[in-house]
Design an enzyme around this catalytic site. Structure first.
Site, PDB file in Angstrom:
ATOM      1  N   PRO A  15       0.790  -1.227   0.000  1.00 22.83           N
ATOM      2  CA  PRO A  15       0.000   0.000   0.000  1.00 22.83           C
ATOM      3  C   PRO A  15       0.825   1.282   0.000  1.00 22.83           C
ATOM      4  O   PRO A  15       1.861   1.360   0.677  1.00 22.83           O
ATOM      5  CB  PRO A  15      -0.803  -0.083   1.307  1.00 22.83           C
ATOM      6  CG  PRO A  15      -0.804  -1.509   1.672  1.00 22.83           C
ATOM      7  CD  PRO A  15       0.424  -2.135   1.086  1.00 22.83           C
ATOM      8  N   ASN A  16       0.350   2.228  -0.752  1.00 23.81           N
ATOM      9  CA  ASN A  16       0.890   3.600  -0.825  1.00 23.81           C
ATOM     10  C   ASN A  16       2.214   3.725  -1.571  1.00 23.81           C
ATOM     11  O   ASN A  16       2.692   4.835  -1.798  1.00 23.81           O
ATOM     12  CB  ASN A  16       1.019   4.223   0.587  1.00 23.81           C
ATOM     13  CG  ASN A  16      -0.325   4.302   1.281  1.00 23.81           C
ATOM     14  OD1 ASN A  16      -1.262   4.847   0.716  1.00 23.81           O
ATOM     15  ND2 ASN A  16      -0.436   3.744   2.479  1.00 23.81           N
ATOM     16  N   ARG A  23       5.162  11.045  -2.215  1.00 26.46           N
ATOM     17  CA  ARG A  23       4.761  10.712  -0.853  1.00 26.46           C
ATOM     18  C   ARG A  23       5.921  10.953   0.115  1.00 26.46           C
ATOM     19  O   ARG A  23       6.996  10.352  -0.038  1.00 26.46           O
ATOM     20  CB  ARG A  23       4.393   9.228  -0.836  1.00 26.46           C
ATOM     21  CG  ARG A  23       4.198   8.652   0.518  1.00 26.46           C
ATOM     22  CD  ARG A  23       4.220   7.135   0.486  1.00 26.46           C
ATOM     23  NE  ARG A  23       3.922   6.633   1.803  1.00 26.46           N
ATOM     24  CZ  ARG A  23       4.151   5.395   2.205  1.00 26.46           C
ATOM     25  NH1 ARG A  23       4.656   4.512   1.376  1.00 26.46           N
ATOM     26  NH2 ARG A  23       3.863   5.036   3.424  1.00 26.46           N
ATOM     27  N   TYR A  28      10.990   9.040   1.855  1.00 26.24           N
ATOM     28  CA  TYR A  28      11.076   8.027   0.796  1.00 26.24           C
ATOM     29  C   TYR A  28      11.768   8.509  -0.483  1.00 26.24           C
ATOM     30  O   TYR A  28      11.914   7.729  -1.423  1.00 26.24           O
ATOM     31  CB  TYR A  28       9.663   7.526   0.454  1.00 26.24           C
ATOM     32  CG  TYR A  28       8.976   6.885   1.634  1.00 26.24           C
ATOM     33  CD1 TYR A  28       9.467   5.713   2.203  1.00 26.24           C
ATOM     34  CD2 TYR A  28       7.841   7.465   2.214  1.00 26.24           C
ATOM     35  CE1 TYR A  28       8.858   5.128   3.300  1.00 26.24           C
ATOM     36  CE2 TYR A  28       7.213   6.887   3.317  1.00 26.24           C
ATOM     37  CZ  TYR A  28       7.731   5.727   3.854  1.00 26.24           C
ATOM     38  OH  TYR A  28       7.134   5.141   4.945  1.00 26.24           O
ATOM     39  N   ASN A  80       7.970  -5.639  -0.495  1.00 29.62           N
ATOM     40  CA  ASN A  80       7.830  -4.508   0.434  1.00 29.62           C
ATOM     41  C   ASN A  80       6.352  -4.422   0.818  1.00 29.62           C
ATOM     42  O   ASN A  80       5.544  -3.879   0.064  1.00 29.62           O
ATOM     43  CB  ASN A  80       8.287  -3.203  -0.221  1.00 29.62           C
ATOM     44  CG  ASN A  80       8.247  -2.043   0.766  1.00 29.62           C
ATOM     45  OD1 ASN A  80       7.670  -2.167   1.858  1.00 29.62           O
ATOM     46  ND2 ASN A  80       8.840  -0.927   0.409  1.00 29.62           N
ATOM     47  N   ALA A  83       2.986  -0.577   5.111  1.00 36.27           N
ATOM     48  CA  ALA A  83       2.470  -0.569   6.489  1.00 36.27           C
ATOM     49  C   ALA A  83       1.939  -1.934   6.918  1.00 36.27           C
ATOM     50  O   ALA A  83       1.922  -2.259   8.114  1.00 36.27           O
ATOM     51  CB  ALA A  83       1.367   0.478   6.611  1.00 36.27           C
ATOM     52  N   GLU A 104      12.039  -9.686   2.464  1.00 37.46           N
ATOM     53  CA  GLU A 104      11.287  -8.473   2.795  1.00 37.46           C
ATOM     54  C   GLU A 104      12.205  -7.267   2.650  1.00 37.46           C
ATOM     55  O   GLU A 104      13.349  -7.297   3.113  1.00 37.46           O
ATOM     56  CB  GLU A 104      10.777  -8.571   4.235  1.00 37.46           C
ATOM     57  CG  GLU A 104       9.993  -7.338   4.667  1.00 37.46           C
ATOM     58  CD  GLU A 104       9.508  -7.428   6.105  1.00 37.46           C
ATOM     59  OE1 GLU A 104       9.213  -8.548   6.588  1.00 37.46           O
ATOM     60  OE2 GLU A 104       9.451  -6.381   6.765  1.00 37.46           O
ATOM     61  N   HIS A 106      12.505  -2.788   2.711  1.00 35.10           N
ATOM     62  CA  HIS A 106      11.934  -1.477   3.027  1.00 35.10           C
ATOM     63  C   HIS A 106      12.880  -0.401   2.524  1.00 35.10           C
ATOM     64  O   HIS A 106      14.106  -0.531   2.648  1.00 35.10           O
ATOM     65  CB  HIS A 106      11.750  -1.310   4.539  1.00 35.10           C
ATOM     66  CG  HIS A 106      10.771  -2.290   5.096  1.00 35.10           C
ATOM     67  ND1 HIS A 106       9.415  -2.116   5.002  1.00 35.10           N
ATOM     68  CD2 HIS A 106      10.960  -3.481   5.716  1.00 35.10           C
ATOM     69  CE1 HIS A 106       8.808  -3.156   5.551  1.00 35.10           C
ATOM     70  NE2 HIS A 106       9.720  -4.001   5.988  1.00 35.10           N
ATOM     71  N   ARG A 113      12.794   4.393  12.944  1.00 39.47           N
ATOM     72  CA  ARG A 113      11.631   5.294  12.829  1.00 39.47           C
ATOM     73  C   ARG A 113      10.707   5.123  14.039  1.00 39.47           C
ATOM     74  O   ARG A 113      11.140   4.692  15.092  1.00 39.47           O
ATOM     75  CB  ARG A 113      10.922   5.021  11.495  1.00 39.47           C
ATOM     76  CG  ARG A 113      11.823   5.311  10.283  1.00 39.47           C
ATOM     77  CD  ARG A 113      11.096   5.123   8.985  1.00 39.47           C
ATOM     78  NE  ARG A 113       9.949   6.033   8.881  1.00 39.47           N
ATOM     79  CZ  ARG A 113       8.980   5.893   7.974  1.00 39.47           C
ATOM     80  NH1 ARG A 113       9.021   4.910   7.101  1.00 39.47           N
ATOM     81  NH2 ARG A 113       7.984   6.746   7.930  1.00 39.47           N
TER      82      ARG A 113
HETATM   83  C1  DQA Z   1       7.977   1.113   4.186  1.00 40.92           C
HETATM   84  C2  DQA Z   1       7.995   1.344   5.699  1.00 40.92           C
HETATM   85  C3  DQA Z   1       6.608   1.192   6.295  1.00 40.92           C
HETATM   86  O1  DQA Z   1       6.647   1.434   7.688  1.00 40.92           O
HETATM   87  C4  DQA Z   1       5.661   2.189   5.656  1.00 40.92           C
HETATM   88  O2  DQA Z   1       4.361   2.007   6.165  1.00 40.92           O
HETATM   89  C5  DQA Z   1       5.676   2.119   4.176  1.00 40.92           C
HETATM   90  C6  DQA Z   1       6.970   2.016   3.500  1.00 40.92           C
HETATM   91  C7  DQA Z   1       9.357   1.381   3.548  1.00 40.92           C
HETATM   92  O3  DQA Z   1       9.561   0.922   2.428  1.00 40.92           O
HETATM   93  O4  DQA Z   1      10.198   2.049   4.144  1.00 40.92           O
HETATM   94  O5  DQA Z   1       4.661   2.215   3.511  1.00 40.92           O
HETATM   95  O6  DQA Z   1       7.633  -0.234   3.929  1.00 40.92           O
END
Ligand code: DQA
Length: 163
Positions: A15-16, A23, A28, A80, A83, A104, A106, A113
């Site tokens: 998501p996102n 964003r 990011y 990835n 959240a 996984e 990120h 964080r």
């Molecule tokens: C993320 C880290 C997560 O905590 C966050 O909710 C994201 C991006 C990252 O790639 O740093 O959406 O997965």
């Protein structure tokens, strides 16, 4: 001899992550998802592999893609979960249910964080986790998959076959 088919790696963005570039750029960066995907494709090709990139804002769609990855012929997943990493038992169970190895990744260092980001429920079911290297986290994820499973590395496999 049959032509060698480059091993395919599935890259999943949760998501996102479709909003990358605009964003929270302080966290990011300004690189879009399309640019991240382009560098993933280039990197996989340079390693003799092939990447297929997908993004979804929907937990169930991510579960479906993870479940189908083996059937679709993917040899590994760079994931990835966004959240969802922090609370999706459904994704954790999907990763634990398939034989396809999952790394996984990120972009940000989730351990540096907010406290609610420190724990990933998915991580324990994955082969490992890479966090904090920006878009390079995905490239390192591809490398991790290829080195965790040497047969995945098409280039090395081809080199081994040479007399
Ligand atoms: C993320 C880290 C997560 O905590 C966050 O909710 C994201 C991006 C990252 O790639 O740093 O959406 O997965």
């Amino acid at each position: 001899m049959a032509p060698r088919v480059a091993p395919a790696i599935l890259v999943l963005h949760g998501p996102n992550l479709n909003l990358l570039g605009t964003r929270e750029p302080a966290v990011y960066g300004r690189i879009s998802l399309a640019e991240v995907n382009r560098s993933v494709h280039r990197h996989a090709e340079s390693r003799g592999a092939r990447a297929v990139c997908r993004q979804s804002n929907h937990e169930g769609e991510l579960v479906d893609w993870i479940q189908a990855a083996g059937r679709e012929g993917f040899r590994g997943i760079v994931f990835n979960p966004g959240a969802l990493s922090h609370y999706s038992i459904a994704l954790r169970d999907a990763v634990a249910s398939v034989r396809v190895p999952v790394v996984e990744v990120h972009l940000s260092n989730i351990h540096a964080r907010e406290e609610f980001r420190h724990h990933s429920v998915v991580a324990a079911a994955a082969v490992g986790q890479i966090s904090g290297f920006g878009p390079a986290s995905y490239l390192l994820g591809v490398d991790a998959l290829l080195s965790a499973s040497p047969s995945l590395d098409g280039r090395r496999a081809a080199a081994r076959r040479r007399p």
